[in-house]
Design a protein around this motif. Sequence first.
Motif, mmCIF file in Angstrom:
data_model
loop_
_atom_site.group_PDB
_atom_site.id
_atom_site.type_symbol
_atom_site.label_atom_id
_atom_site.label_comp_id
_atom_site.label_asym_id
_atom_site.label_seq_id
_atom_site.Cartn_x
_atom_site.Cartn_y
_atom_site.Cartn_z
ATOM 1 N N GLY A 3 20.972 24.861 35.254
ATOM 2 C CA GLY A 3 19.619 24.922 35.800
ATOM 3 C C GLY A 3 18.516 24.596 34.817
ATOM 4 O O GLY A 3 17.352 24.645 35.165
ATOM 5 N N ARG A 27 18.376 16.977 33.815
ATOM 6 C CA ARG A 27 18.534 18.267 34.484
ATOM 7 C C ARG A 27 19.978 18.362 34.958
ATOM 8 O O ARG A 27 20.716 17.379 34.992
ATOM 9 C CB ARG A 27 17.577 18.397 35.662
ATOM 10 C CG ARG A 27 17.845 17.378 36.763
ATOM 11 C CD ARG A 27 17.098 17.739 38.037
ATOM 12 N NE ARG A 27 17.248 16.727 39.051
ATOM 13 C CZ ARG A 27 18.326 16.535 39.806
ATOM 14 N NH1 ARG A 27 19.404 17.283 39.659
ATOM 15 N NH2 ARG A 27 18.355 15.587 40.725
ATOM 16 N N GLU A 28 20.357 19.556 35.327
ATOM 17 C CA GLU A 28 21.700 19.786 35.852
ATOM 18 C C GLU A 28 21.867 19.056 37.182
ATOM 19 O O GLU A 28 20.955 19.021 38.008
ATOM 20 C CB GLU A 28 21.916 21.283 36.052
ATOM 21 C CG GLU A 28 23.303 21.652 36.511
ATOM 22 C CD GLU A 28 23.482 23.154 36.616
ATOM 23 O OE1 GLU A 28 24.632 23.597 36.516
ATOM 24 O OE2 GLU A 28 22.492 23.868 36.795
ATOM 25 N N THR A 30 23.101 18.513 40.976
ATOM 26 C CA THR A 30 23.292 19.383 42.129
ATOM 27 C C THR A 30 24.432 18.833 42.980
ATOM 28 O O THR A 30 24.863 17.688 42.795
ATOM 29 C CB THR A 30 22.025 19.433 42.992
ATOM 30 O OG1 THR A 30 21.784 18.123 43.541
ATOM 31 C CG2 THR A 30 20.819 19.898 42.191
ATOM 32 N N ALA A 31 24.882 19.626 43.933
ATOM 33 C CA ALA A 31 25.900 19.152 44.868
ATOM 34 C C ALA A 31 25.371 17.940 45.632
ATOM 35 O O ALA A 31 26.110 16.975 45.893
ATOM 36 C CB ALA A 31 26.301 20.263 45.833
ATOM 37 N N ASP A 33 23.305 15.699 44.517
ATOM 38 C CA ASP A 33 23.391 14.543 43.621
ATOM 39 C C ASP A 33 24.782 13.932 43.666
ATOM 40 O O ASP A 33 24.945 12.715 43.736
ATOM 41 C CB ASP A 33 23.083 14.947 42.174
ATOM 42 C CG ASP A 33 21.646 15.371 41.950
ATOM 43 O OD1 ASP A 33 20.763 14.918 42.690
ATOM 44 O OD2 ASP A 33 21.430 16.176 41.019
ATOM 45 N N GLN A 72 20.220 12.726 37.576
ATOM 46 C CA GLN A 72 19.950 13.818 36.631
ATOM 47 C C GLN A 72 18.770 13.518 35.719
ATOM 48 O O GLN A 72 18.200 14.433 35.127
ATOM 49 C CB GLN A 72 21.181 14.071 35.748
ATOM 50 C CG GLN A 72 22.298 14.787 36.438
ATOM 51 C CD GLN A 72 23.434 15.014 35.466
ATOM 52 O OE1 GLN A 72 24.320 14.183 35.351
ATOM 53 N NE2 GLN A 72 23.395 16.141 34.771
#
Length: 105
Positions: A3, A27-28, A30-31, A33, A72
């Motif tokens: 996060g 950034r991390e 996400t599902a 992404d 990301q």
Amino acid sequence: MAGTRIDVPLIHGLKIGEAVCKDAKLREATAGDVLEAQEAAERLMMVPTQNGVEPMLVVSPSRVGVEVLRRQIVSIGDVSGPLDLKLMHRLHPEDLNLLLAKSEQ
């Protein structure tokens, strides 16, 4: 990354206009992404089968990785992410590998 956002100083940078941008932020993933990246990496191919040739969706694992990475990217210099694929192609291979390595941390 859990996060958080991470600053990644690029070695060669990305030339945009006259400026060479060397500061990237990630950034991390996400599902969403990952799902969008998998869809973007699909190609309809004609594949030989026992019954001749049939259309099949084929996914490129390397393209999935690049598609996730571009999502990301929060920014490179003043350019906000997700980074356009054409800009990704302009990255130096060392910078691309650096971004890929940092994104996997």
